[in-house]
Enzyme design. Structure first.
Site, short mmCIF file in Angstrom:
data_model
loop_
_atom_site.label_atom_id
_atom_site.label_comp_id
_atom_site.label_asym_id
_atom_site.label_seq_id
_atom_site.Cartn_x
_atom_site.Cartn_y
_atom_site.Cartn_z
N GLY A 187 2.37 5.26 -14.73
CA GLY A 187 2.85 4.42 -15.97
C GLY A 187 2.82 2.86 -15.61
O GLY A 187 1.96 2.39 -14.74
N VAL A 224 4.60 -1.02 -14.23
CA VAL A 224 5.43 -1.63 -13.50
C VAL A 224 5.91 -2.67 -14.04
O VAL A 224 4.95 -3.89 -14.58
CB VAL A 224 4.97 -1.80 -12.01
CG1 VAL A 224 5.91 -2.19 -11.16
CG2 VAL A 224 4.41 -0.36 -11.64
N ASP A 284 -3.44 8.90 -2.48
CA ASP A 284 -3.93 7.77 -3.35
C ASP A 284 -4.04 6.46 -2.33
O ASP A 284 -3.46 5.44 -3.05
CB ASP A 284 -3.19 7.51 -4.82
CG ASP A 284 -4.09 7.13 -5.91
OD1 ASP A 284 -5.32 7.05 -5.28
OD2 ASP A 284 -3.58 6.53 -6.80
#
Ligand SMILES: *[C@@H]1O[C@H](CO)[C@@H](O)[C@H](O)[C@H]1NC(C)=O
Ligand SMILES: *[C@@H]1O[C@H](CO)[C@@H](O)[C@H](O)[C@H]1NC(C)=O
Ligand SMILES: *[C@@H]1O[C@H](CO)[C@@H](O)[C@H](O)[C@H]1NC(C)=O
Ligand SMILES: *[C@@H]1O[C@H](CO)[C@@H](O)[C@H](O)[C@H]1NC(C)=O
Ligand SMILES: *[C@@H]1O[C@H](CO)[C@@H](O)[C@H](O)[C@H]1NC(C)=O
Ligand SMILES: *[C@@H]1O[C@H](CO)[C@@H](O)[C@H](O)[C@H]1NC(C)=O
Ligand SMILES: *[C@@H]1O[C@H](CO)[C@@H](O)[C@H](O)[C@H]1NC(C)=O
Length: 781
Positions: A506, A508, A618
């Site tokens: 999403g 930030v 990641d």
């Protein structure tokens, strides 16, 4: 060889009694050697000798010296060659051309007296070695004109002449103190900044400048005085009333290693049992005299000086301190514990030991008055610079490190509180320094949010379907997380208007919490999560909330309101590593190395040290943020489970970060922490080269990934190509090689061949060597 040496040594011991000849005059060409007689030339009475004298601490080393021949230890009064020793193969020669020369085994000259043309030489009964010219026995050179540390009766010291204390009792080279008759007629004792010749202020003087005095006289009855031009005298010291005039004593005045100038006497009638007695000395209190604002005082730093009956400086260490060098105690003392760190605080790990009648008067950091004793020690305890608190009569002095000019004695009316660490294992302190301590509760007072205590039970049971964190009391471990309302975060981010990043989860946003002082935050708004993920949210947040490490971005709180899932992190002021690394002005090599190590430490913590293992899944430069100090901080950890990355090994799931993914993502094998190791290896190469994994310069023909390129350069021994135009990195070749090898070991195809992150940290630090598998072909393929 060694048996020959023993034979020689034995021979030497015997020869000591037989050999030295009582020749009054020494003739041209006569030679002395350390082991084969003659080893020395005696004065007519045999009281003094000039020749080789073995060193007490090492009898294979010899001084060329004038010494008292009959007293048990053959006390040295003068040394040639600056007090430096030679071995048993050396030689002293009264040369054919009338000079005095010290030579090594090959006949090369080590030292000479600086004159030639003497017709004869003589060791006199006064202890003076004289080289005379033929004409009317004129003196060309004498040891009395070139004193080392001792003055003998009959000897005078002229203006501008100095005598030097030796360094230690058994090292005759020039030491720390000097007696000097200055050109202005003042006789002074001066400390020198050993090992330089720099002279500090005199610590004792006869205060006779401008008096016209030009000689210091040591007369045969043991009086040492300065003589005025008009014939009157000014006494330095004397030993009256002991019958020295009868010749019953050997006398000497020596500048001693502790800076005291002493008159010694040795009774001739008890040569075998007697000893040198101190008859007079100046200064009267060396501990007090040797106060200096510069330098450490008589006994070195962190020690204190107690005067003994012979005016000797008895150097001592405070409790919990020990001598730096037990053979040279004036060098001072060191703490037996790790000093208080200003970073760690850690005052609870320190306590005091009280001693009385000791003070360090020149080491003041602060003075408080009036103040009680308890406040005094408390104040010192909290001050990381304070090493000792001194207390007396409502006054408190804090002393700073290192302590200087310490003095002990019944006249020192002080109590000293010596601060020391109560931690028995200093290593634990160092470890503590590496990781952040669990911070105190970040409570509602700070953020104006309601703090949620993360109970232990949430982690032990790891219940997946908890709807919300219970707002109960319970075993509180770790910190508290703030539970924000959506409205609060909306306000903090001014309606989510400043976007600072976008990721798989999403968007930030930047924000500010109205705390005192204001806290800058990054608010992550999680989007498009699966139903399951929403359920896991609280647990994952709680897991993340428990992590504390200097290389991790800290989670401050969260918001879970209906479908709104938000996470609140501290804001990292210097953006991402991605931005830093690939801009035109690349960060400096040392900064890059520091960042690489920081990331490795953060990952090692996630894998091995935190309560629940966290695999990041990641790792890439976009997910490494930089704080105010450009310290690397890993972000987005602990979120992998929410994204169910492990179940979506499809191109969509891994789009954008493909270059960092370990091969096992594409195979049907278990995902372990080693996937992070692989990604770290790729990123480490990018950090080394300041080059993107999938970027190639225009000049590069082969379109290699950074991995392929690094392997190629490593194979060809051309690591310099990896850091072209980075002079700093090239100069640091050993470290560069280490880093490249670590990176290559991390990007191996087989997960089990990759090192753990903990090993990576150790390898980066150079604590263990980097091991690449024996079969280089396989890694370099
Ligand atoms: C020693 O040498 C001095 C001067 O060279 C000379 O006057 C004296 O007579 C010599 N003494 C002996 C004993 O040879
Ligand atoms: C005396 O001290 C000096 C300076 O520390 C050192 O170089 C030398 O080796 C020492 N000599 C002996 C005989 O220990
Ligand atoms: C040595 O000096 C002291 C003090 O000046 C004096 O009393 C004494 O007589 C001197 N001794 C000799 C032998 O000159
Ligand atoms: C000799 O000179 C000193 C210093 O100038 C003086 O103090 C002393 O009184 C003089 N003595 C005589 C006997 O004149
Ligand atoms: C001789 O040297 C030894 C060791 O240095 C010492 O213990 C002893 O007191 C010395 N003797 C004399 C008479 O100075
Ligand atoms: C410090 O030492 C004193 C005396 O030994 C002891 O009573 C006290 O408990 C110690 N304090 C701490 C915090 O260890
Ligand atoms: C303590 O200090 C006060 C004032 O500073 C002084 O008047 C008093 O005499 C001192 N007491 C002692 C015992 O030194």
């Amino acid at each position: 060889m060694s048996s020959l040496f023993l034979r020689l040594l034995l021979f030497f011991l015997l020869s000591n009694f037989l050999s030295a000849q009582a020749d009054t005059n020494i003739t041209l060409g006569e030679t002395l050697t350390p082991l084969t007689p003659p080893t020395s030339w005696l004065s007519p009475s045999g009281d003094f000798a000039f020749g080789f004298r073995p060193l007490e601490s090492d009898p294979t080393q010899f001084l060329l010296a004038v010494f008292f021949n009959k007293v048990p230890n053959q006390t040295v009064v003068w040394t040639a060659n600056g007090g430096k020793t030679t071995n048993y193969q050396s030689k002293a020669v009264f040369t054919q051309d009338g000079g005095l020369s010290l030579r090594d085994h090959a006949g090369n000259e080590i030292w000479n007296a600086g004159v030639n043309g003497a017709a004869s030489a003589a060791m006199l009964d006064t202890g003076n070695l004289v080289l005379s010219s033929s004409s009317n026995s004129g003196t060309l050179w004498q040891t009395f004109d070139n004193p080392t540390d001792t003055i003998l009766p009959g000897q005078t010291l002229n203006q501008g002449t100095s005598a030097y204390a030796k360094l230690t009792d058994d090292n005759y080279t020039q030491g720390r103190f000097m007696l000097k008759l200055q050109d202005d007629g003042n006789l002074v004792l001066v400390p020198r900044a050993y090992p330089s010749a720099f002279e500090y202020e005199a610590y004792w003087s006869t205060e006779t400048s401008g008096s016209g005095i030009n000689t210091l006289v040591f007369n045969s009855t043991g009086s040492l005085y300065l003589s005025y031009p008009n014939g009157s005298v000014s006494s330095v010291f004397s030993a009256p009333g002991l019958g020295y005039s009868g010749g019953g004593y050997y006398l000497r005045a020596t500048v001693d290693t502790d800076g005291v100038f002493r008159l010694y006497a040795f009774p001739k009638n008890s040569l075998s049992t007697g000893r040198w007695g101190v008859k007079a000395f100046v200064p009267s209190d060396i501990c007090e005299s040797l106060f200096e604002s510069r330098g450490s005082g008589a006994c070195g730093f962190n020690s204190f000086c107690v005067l003994d009956a012979d005016g000797r400086a008895d150097c001592r260490c405070p409790p919990h301190y020990s001598f730096l060098d037990p053979d040279r105690i004036y060098k001072g003392c060191k703490a037996d514990f790790i000093s208080q760190s200003c970073d760690l605080g850690g005052e609870t790990a320190f306590n005091f030991t009280e001693i009385t009648n000791v003070d360090w008067p020149l080491a003041d950091a602060e003075e408080f008055s009036p103040m009680g004793e308890a406040d005094c020690t408390d104040n010192c305890l909290k001050d990381c610079f304070c090493s000792v608190a001194i207390y007396n009569n409502e006054t408190c002095w804090k002393k700073k490190f290192p302590l200087s000019n310490g003095r002990g004695g019944s006249d020192v009316n002080r109590k000293a509180f010596i601060k020391f660490s109560t931690v028995s294992d200093p290593a634990s302190l160092i470890k503590e320094k590496k990781e952040w301590k669990t911070p105190i509760l970040v409570g509602s007072l700070v953020f104006g949010c309601s703090a949620v205590l993360v109970p232990l039970i949430a982690f032990v049971m790891h219940k997946r379907n908890m709807r919300a964190l219970p707002r109960t009391s319970g075993a509180v471990i770790g910190p508290a997380l703030c539970s924000f309302t959506y409205k609060e975060l909306e306000r903090a981010t001014k309606g989510f208007n400043e976007e600072i990043g976008k990721g798989a989860f999403g968007t930030v946003y930047k924000g500010v919490l109205p705390s005192q002082p204001a806290t800058h935050i990054a608010v992550k708004k999680l989007e498009s999560l699966s139903q399951d993920a929403e359920k896991d949210f609280t647990n994952e947040v709680a897991t993340i909330g428990l992590t504390y490490h200097k290389n991790l971005v800290r989670l401050l709180g969260f918001c879970k309101e209906g479908t709104h899932l938000l996470m609140v992190f501290e804001l990292m002021s210097n953006g991402s590593l991605n931005r830093l690394l690939f801009r035109s002005d690349r960060p400096e090599w040392n900064q890059r190395v520091k960042i690489a190590l920081g990331i490795a430490e953060g990952l090692a913590y996630l894998h091995d040290e935190c309560r629940t293992q966290i695999i990041h899944c990641d790792i890439k430069p976009q997910n490494i943020l930089l704080d105010d100090n450009f310290e690397a901080r890993i972000s987005d950890f602990g979120l992998a489970k929410l994204l169910r990355l492990d179940q979506t090994r499809t191109s969509t799931g891994i789009r954008g970060t493909i270059g960092y993914f370990a091969p096992e993502w594409f195979k049907n094998v278990a995902i372990t922490a080693k996937v992070d190791v692989y990604s770290y290896g790729v990123m480490l190469l990018e950090i080394i080269c300041c080059r993107r994994n999938f970027e190639w310069g225009p000049e590069s023909q082969e379109k290699l990934t950074v991995i392929g390129w690094a392997k190629e350069c490593y194979k060809n021994g051309r690591l310099d190509l990896l850091v072209a135009e980075d002079e700093e990195a090239k100069k640091d070749g050993t470290r560069l090689e280490r880093l490249v090898m670590v990176a290559i070991s991390c990007v191996q195809d087989e997960p089990w061949l990759r090192p753990s992150m903990k090993k990576v940290v150790q390898m980066l630090e150079g604590a263990i060597s980097v091991s690449l598998p024996p079969n280089m072909c396989s890694i370099l393929s």
